[in-house]
Write an enzyme that holds these catalytic residues in place. Structure first.
Site, PDB file in Angstrom:
ATOM      1  N   GLN A   8      -4.766  -2.072   9.673  1.00  0.00           N
ATOM      2  CA  GLN A   8      -4.516  -3.349   8.999  1.00  0.00           C
ATOM      3  C   GLN A   8      -5.034  -4.511   9.847  1.00  0.00           C
ATOM      4  OE1 GLN A   8      -3.134  -3.685   5.824  1.00  0.00           O
ATOM      5  NE2 GLN A   8      -3.741  -5.818   6.068  1.00  0.00           N
ATOM      6  N   ASP A  57     -11.312   2.060   4.163  1.00  0.00           N
ATOM      7  CA  ASP A  57     -11.681   0.645   3.988  1.00  0.00           C
ATOM      8  C   ASP A  57     -13.194   0.509   3.798  1.00  0.00           C
ATOM      9  OD1 ASP A  57      -9.679  -1.232   3.777  1.00  0.00           O
ATOM     10  OD2 ASP A  57      -9.316  -1.360   5.941  1.00  0.00           O
ATOM     11  N   LYS A  88       0.850  -1.202   0.000  1.00  0.00           N
ATOM     12  CA  LYS A  88       0.000   0.000   0.000  1.00  0.00           C
ATOM     13  C   LYS A  88       0.884   1.251   0.000  1.00  0.00           C
ATOM     14  CE  LYS A  88      -3.687  -2.486   2.253  1.00  0.00           C
ATOM     15  NZ  LYS A  88      -4.265  -3.014   3.489  1.00  0.00           N
TER      16      LYS A  88
END
Ligand code: NAD
Length: 287
Positions: free
Chosen positions: A98, A123, A54
């Site tokens: 994460q 997200d 990322k």
């Protein structure tokens, strides 16, 4: 029939190009360089690879990226305090925690994720963003299903009026995929571990999305001739061998189009994350 292979890298490149244009537009319109903060707790090796990926993609597109590394022993309150700090930091536009979280705080996952400012929730897991998606006014949509939809569009695959079947009902993939396909006028069935006679249902699909996490579970006899098959599954069956939820070789002989694993949907997820960072930045400008 030998299926068209929907190569993730081809579509990811297009999605990233759009994102790079989005970065340039934010700079010229508002003088803003978007920024993403990824919080990683502990030393999970797979998570570290994802986070590095990322970070690299952000750098490639001119998005600022910071990685906040917290020790495995971090408490729920420490993590929440870090999220609050990032929420209040006007230079941070996207926040991502994460997953998976370490075992000791895993049970607090929902509370932790819900603490993220919904307009920074790249997200798309916050109930605000879930609600927006369900009511047909999507804001920040989970990256993997959003990437699948985008790929269908870029590949010129029609969705309107088609029968779509999704295997898997998770909050990350299956459920958002349902709403995305339904919003595009597909007739959608969601299957899960309690579905009776799964092959009979999957054989009805014009578009079949497999997101169950079971290696090569979807066999050729479960797929209608000419169907489009999207394999979201990522299963490690040996130290260096990843396979999807679909028996790629056999299903390729039946489907009209299919995504490979690796090299398929996985590449779209990171690319869509970049688009979400840009979208989040715009939402914050309008706040
Ligand atoms: P999950 O474990 O949360 O959900 C799995 C779903 O599959 C459940 O709803 C379950 O009911 C269903 N299921 C399990 N066994 C079944 C069976 N025998 N018949 C019918 N349904 C069954 O998983 P998830 O987080 O949605 O992930 C699914 C897969 O997608 C995993 O392999 C994961 O690694 C992968 N994934 C990939 C990406 C990506 O970037 N490509 C992103 C997220 C998840």
């Amino acid at each position: 029939m030998t299926a068209r292979i929907l190569e993730g890298k081809v579509f990811a490149a297009q999605i990233k190009e759009e994102a790079a244009n989005g970065v340039a537009a934010l700079k010229s319109e508002f003088g803003i360089t978007p920024s993403l903060a990824v919080v990683i707790v502990g030393d999970n090796p797979a998570s570290k690879v994802y986070v590095r990926n990322k970070h690299k993609t952000c750098e490639e597109l001119g998005i600022n990226s910071i990685v906040v590394e917290m020790p495995e022993t971090s408490t729920k309150d420490e993590l929440i305090a870090k999220i609050d700090e990032l929420n209040n930091d006007r230079t941070i536009n996207g926040i991502l925690v994460q997953l998976p979280l370490p075992a000791a705080i895993k049970s607090h996952e929902e509370e932790i994720l819900n603490r993220i400012d919904p307009l920074k929730d790249v997200d798309g897991f916050h109930p605000y963003n879930v609600g927006k998606l369900v009511t047909g006014d999507p804001a920040l949509v989970p990256c993997t299903p959003a990437g699948c939809l985008k790929m269908l569009d870029l590949a010129g695959i029609e969705i309107d009026g088609k029968r779509a079947v999704i295997i898997g009902r998770s909050n990350i993939v299956g459920k958002p995929m349902l709403h995305l396909l339904m919003s595009r006028h597909a007739t959608v069935t969601v299957c899960h571990s309690h579905t009776h006679d799964l092959p009979a249902v999957t054989r009805e699909a014009d578009i079949l999305v497999a997101a169950m996490g079971k290696p090569k579970f979807v066999t050729a006899d479960m797929v209608k001739s000419g169907a489009v098959v999207i394999d979201v599954g990522i299963n490690r069956i040996a130290p260096k061998k990843l396979v999807g939820d679909v028996d790629f070789e056999a299903v390729s002989e039946v489907a009209s189009a299919i995504t490979p694993v690796p090299g398929g949907v996985g590449l779209l997820t990171v690319a869509m994350l970049m688009q979400n960072v840009i979208k989040a930045t715009r939402l914050q400008v309008q706040r």
